[in-house]
Design a protein around this motif. Structure first.
Motif, PDB file in Angstrom:
ATOM      1  N   LEU A  53       1.012  -1.265   0.062  1.00  0.00           N
ATOM      2  CA  LEU A  53       0.030  -0.235   0.079  1.00  0.00           C
ATOM      3  C   LEU A  53       0.852   1.280   0.138  1.00  0.00           C
ATOM      4  O   LEU A  53       0.325   2.233   0.150  1.00  0.00           O
ATOM      5  CB  LEU A  53      -0.958   0.016   1.274  1.00  0.00           C
ATOM      6  CG  LEU A  53      -2.086  -0.972   1.218  1.00  0.00           C
ATOM      7  CD1 LEU A  53      -2.776  -0.912   2.601  1.00  0.00           C
ATOM      8  CD2 LEU A  53      -3.065  -0.940  -0.076  1.00  0.00           C
ATOM      9  N   GLY A  54       2.164   1.059   0.006  1.00  0.00           N
ATOM     10  CA  GLY A  54       3.052   2.303  -0.368  1.00  0.00           C
ATOM     11  C   GLY A  54       4.312   2.465   0.829  1.00  0.00           C
ATOM     12  O   GLY A  54       5.209   3.029   0.760  1.00  0.00           O
ATOM     13  N   GLY A  55       4.016   1.628   1.893  1.00  0.00           N
ATOM     14  CA  GLY A  55       5.008   1.732   3.116  1.00  0.00           C
ATOM     15  C   GLY A  55       5.438   2.807   3.572  1.00  0.00           C
ATOM     16  O   GLY A  55       6.395   3.146   4.308  1.00  0.00           O
ATOM     17  N   LYS A  56       4.542   3.996   3.360  1.00  0.00           N
ATOM     18  CA  LYS A  56       4.810   5.247   4.552  1.00  0.00           C
ATOM     19  C   LYS A  56       3.372   5.843   4.624  1.00  0.00           C
ATOM     20  O   LYS A  56       2.505   5.451   3.971  1.00  0.00           O
ATOM     21  CB  LYS A  56       5.651   6.021   3.721  1.00  0.00           C
ATOM     22  CG  LYS A  56       5.043   6.740   2.325  1.00  0.00           C
ATOM     23  CD  LYS A  56       6.209   7.476   1.595  1.00  0.00           C
ATOM     24  CE  LYS A  56       5.629   7.931   0.039  1.00  0.00           C
ATOM     25  NZ  LYS A  56       6.525   8.710  -0.579  1.00  0.00           N
ATOM     26  N   CYS A  57       3.302   6.717   5.613  1.00  0.00           N
ATOM     27  CA  CYS A  57       2.220   7.390   6.009  1.00  0.00           C
ATOM     28  C   CYS A  57       1.838   8.549   4.867  1.00  0.00           C
ATOM     29  O   CYS A  57       2.636   9.191   4.219  1.00  0.00           O
ATOM     30  CB  CYS A  57       2.544   8.240   7.339  1.00  0.00           C
ATOM     31  SG  CYS A  57       0.967   9.462   7.681  1.00  0.00           S
TER      32      CYS A  57
END
Length: 207
Positions: free
Chosen positions: A142-146
């Motif tokens: 899902l992107g690996g970051k906020c």
């Protein structure tokens, strides 16, 4: 005096007639749901701020990162939290009344509170666990970051339900089922990744 006698009588009467009192309260609440929810939230927020002021000597700020947003600030126990002590309106009222001392309490934001728990051993990260690996894999997919602040620390990243349906979804299935579905490519558009702080803020704005 008269007021104290009346309060004692009132408490005793309510205790003896608890069924009647609870039934009446439920009926009153059901007829005024929106108004009562607004009142409850207002009273809870006011009590929280008053308690945070007492803990921080009127300097409401995260001890570590210095964030000042009351919505993400949490009460942290410097020692291990007593098992029977739950945070909430009753806990705030005990602090306000002086029944609960504050010398072992401090303020941390959601992110710093989680990291503190790992530092002192309240939480343990089991990276080799198959479920933990699936969680990490789902977050990375899902992107690996906020999506708000870009933070990448896996310890504080969480999978956020878009459109505010997380609470309802968690009643029907556990989080590990969600991780598996994301890894398998099912309904990925319903989720994104946020840190603890931004997950809290998203939940507040989408209740």
């Amino acid at each position: 005096n008269h007021k104290d006698n009346f309060r004692r009588y009132n408490r005793k009467w309510k205790k003896l007639n608890s069924d009647k009192v609870n039934s009446s309260a439920r009926k009153r609440y059901s007829k005024n749901v929106d108004r009562m929810r607004t009142y409850d939230k207002s009273w809870r927020d006011k009590s929280k701020i008053e308690a945070l002021n007492l803990i921080s000597n009127c300097n409401i700020i995260c001890r570590k990162c210095k964030i000042t947003d009351v919505n993400v600030l949490q009460i942290n126990h410097k020692d291990l939290k007593p098992k029977d002590e739950k945070h909430g309106i009753k806990f705030y009222r005990k602090i306000i009344s002086g029944e609960r001392k504050t010398n072992d309490l401090e303020l941390l934001c959601g992110n710093c509170n989680i990291l503190y728990d790992y530092e002192v051993g309240k939480r343990k990260y089991v990276g080799k666990n198959s479920r933990a690996k699936r969680r990490v894999e789902a977050i990375n997919i899902l992107g690996g970051k906020c999506v708000n602040c870009g933070i990448t620390d896996i310890l504080i990243l969480q999978i956020n339900h878009l459109f505010g349906k997380g609470r309802k979804d968690r009643k029907n299935r556990d989080r590990h089922t969600i991780y598996k579905e994301i890894v398998d490519g099912i309904n990925r558009h319903l989720f994104d990744v946020r840190c603890e702080n931004h997950n809290i803020l998203y939940s507040i704005n989408h209740l």
